[in-house]
Design a protein around this motif. Structure first.
Motif, PDB file in Angstrom:
ATOM      1  N   LEU A  49       0.816  -1.217   0.000  1.00  0.00           N
ATOM      2  CA  LEU A  49       0.000   0.000   0.000  1.00  0.00           C
ATOM      3  C   LEU A  49       0.849   1.266   0.000  1.00  0.00           C
ATOM      4  O   LEU A  49       0.316   2.356  -0.253  1.00  0.00           O
ATOM      5  CB  LEU A  49      -0.920   0.019   1.230  1.00  0.00           C
ATOM      6  CG  LEU A  49      -2.084  -0.977   1.248  1.00  0.00           C
ATOM      7  CD1 LEU A  49      -2.777  -0.936   2.604  1.00  0.00           C
ATOM      8  CD2 LEU A  49      -3.086  -0.674   0.137  1.00  0.00           C
ATOM      9  N   PHE A  54      -3.888   6.801  -2.534  1.00  0.00           N
ATOM     10  CA  PHE A  54      -5.149   6.407  -1.913  1.00  0.00           C
ATOM     11  C   PHE A  54      -6.257   7.282  -2.519  1.00  0.00           C
ATOM     12  O   PHE A  54      -6.014   8.434  -2.840  1.00  0.00           O
ATOM     13  CB  PHE A  54      -5.105   6.645  -0.403  1.00  0.00           C
ATOM     14  CG  PHE A  54      -4.316   5.621   0.378  1.00  0.00           C
ATOM     15  CD1 PHE A  54      -3.442   4.763  -0.244  1.00  0.00           C
ATOM     16  CD2 PHE A  54      -4.438   5.543   1.756  1.00  0.00           C
ATOM     17  CE1 PHE A  54      -2.723   3.822   0.490  1.00  0.00           C
ATOM     18  CE2 PHE A  54      -3.725   4.615   2.493  1.00  0.00           C
ATOM     19  CZ  PHE A  54      -2.865   3.754   1.858  1.00  0.00           C
ATOM     20  N   ALA A  57      -5.171   2.765  -4.135  1.00  0.00           N
ATOM     21  CA  ALA A  57      -4.286   1.684  -3.695  1.00  0.00           C
ATOM     22  C   ALA A  57      -5.069   0.479  -3.187  1.00  0.00           C
ATOM     23  O   ALA A  57      -4.677  -0.673  -3.412  1.00  0.00           O
ATOM     24  CB  ALA A  57      -3.350   2.193  -2.599  1.00  0.00           C
ATOM     25  N   TYR A  58      -6.193   0.724  -2.509  1.00  0.00           N
ATOM     26  CA  TYR A  58      -6.973  -0.390  -1.964  1.00  0.00           C
ATOM     27  C   TYR A  58      -7.624  -1.212  -3.085  1.00  0.00           C
ATOM     28  O   TYR A  58      -7.837  -2.421  -2.925  1.00  0.00           O
ATOM     29  CB  TYR A  58      -8.044   0.134  -1.010  1.00  0.00           C
ATOM     30  CG  TYR A  58      -7.483   0.648   0.290  1.00  0.00           C
ATOM     31  CD1 TYR A  58      -7.087  -0.218   1.295  1.00  0.00           C
ATOM     32  CD2 TYR A  58      -7.325   2.008   0.506  1.00  0.00           C
ATOM     33  CE1 TYR A  58      -6.556   0.245   2.488  1.00  0.00           C
ATOM     34  CE2 TYR A  58      -6.802   2.496   1.698  1.00  0.00           C
ATOM     35  CZ  TYR A  58      -6.419   1.605   2.679  1.00  0.00           C
ATOM     36  OH  TYR A  58      -5.901   2.083   3.854  1.00  0.00           O
TER      37      TYR A  58
END
Length: 219
Positions: A49, A54, A57-58
């Protein structure tokens, strides 16, 4: 193109390059993902990560939908923002290197996937914000990128890619640099990526330590 040590502008990534933020990022993300029912076995190596922006990234690492990734990111940020300097300490020796670069007449910038207010907070709490001429980061989660942040640093400095160098710990830094016509120096001291990732991404040089980085940037 002049040697790296003669470039006018040095642009740093933040996480894993200037600061040792991986422990804080991983611990915070792990706590949030546990809330959402993920086990440690399913999460695996969460250092993946560190590097991608973000909330994307998830989705990249764990396959979350856009809505799920946004929700997890909001919960993550609510915790992470409260960590303070302990969550993002400068790597040992980095403050001295930044001072040496300024003393040598270099312009300093950043190009980070962090949101700009968090980047500035991170630099300020470490006492180095004043050393940076062009601290650039994401302005929003959507429609902005590390490429755009690097482009803004170049424009603000009034230099082209041949007069700058990017310093980063992941392929995302090298890819952004290439997009802007800038060479990238990869760093390994944060242990966020293997040497092979940086080599494959086309880094012009790779530093194992802060001292290595000083020799590359200052000659």
């Amino acid at each position: 193109m002049p040697p790296i040590s003669q470039r006018k502008l040095v642009v740093f990534d933040f996480d894993g390059t200037l600061v040792d933020s991986m422990p804080g990022i991983v611990a915070t993300a792990r706590a949030v993902m546990h809330r959402h029912g993920w086990t440690d076995e399913e999460l695996g190596d969460m250092s993946r990560l560190v590097g991608p922006p973000f909330p994307q990234a998830y989705s990249m690492v764990y396959g979350l939908s856009e809505a799920e990734a946004q929700q997890v990111t909001e919960e993550y940020r609510a915790i992470y923002a409260g960590l303070g300097r302990d969550g993002w300490p400068l790597f040992e020796g980095m403050d001295a290197l930044l001072g040496d670069l300024k003393a040598a007449g270099k312009l300093l910038g950043t190009a980070s996937s962090k949101r700009e207010f968090l980047l500035r907070r991170g630099l300020e709490t470490n006492g180095v914000l004043d050393l940076f001429d062009f601290p650039m980061a994401k302005l929003s989660d959507h429609g902005d990128s590390k490429v755009a942040a690097l482009g803004r640093a170049l424009a603000a400095a009034g230099v082209d890619g041949s007069e700058a160098v990017m310093v980063g710990d992941r392929r995302f830094d090298a890819e952004a640099a290439t997009s802007c016509g800038v060479e990238c120096v990869g760093v390994l001291y944060g242990a966020t990526a293997p040497r092979s990732e940086l080599e494959s991404a086309g880094c012009a040089a790779i530093a194992d330590t802060i001292d290595d980085l000083r020799r590359i940037l200052l000659g």
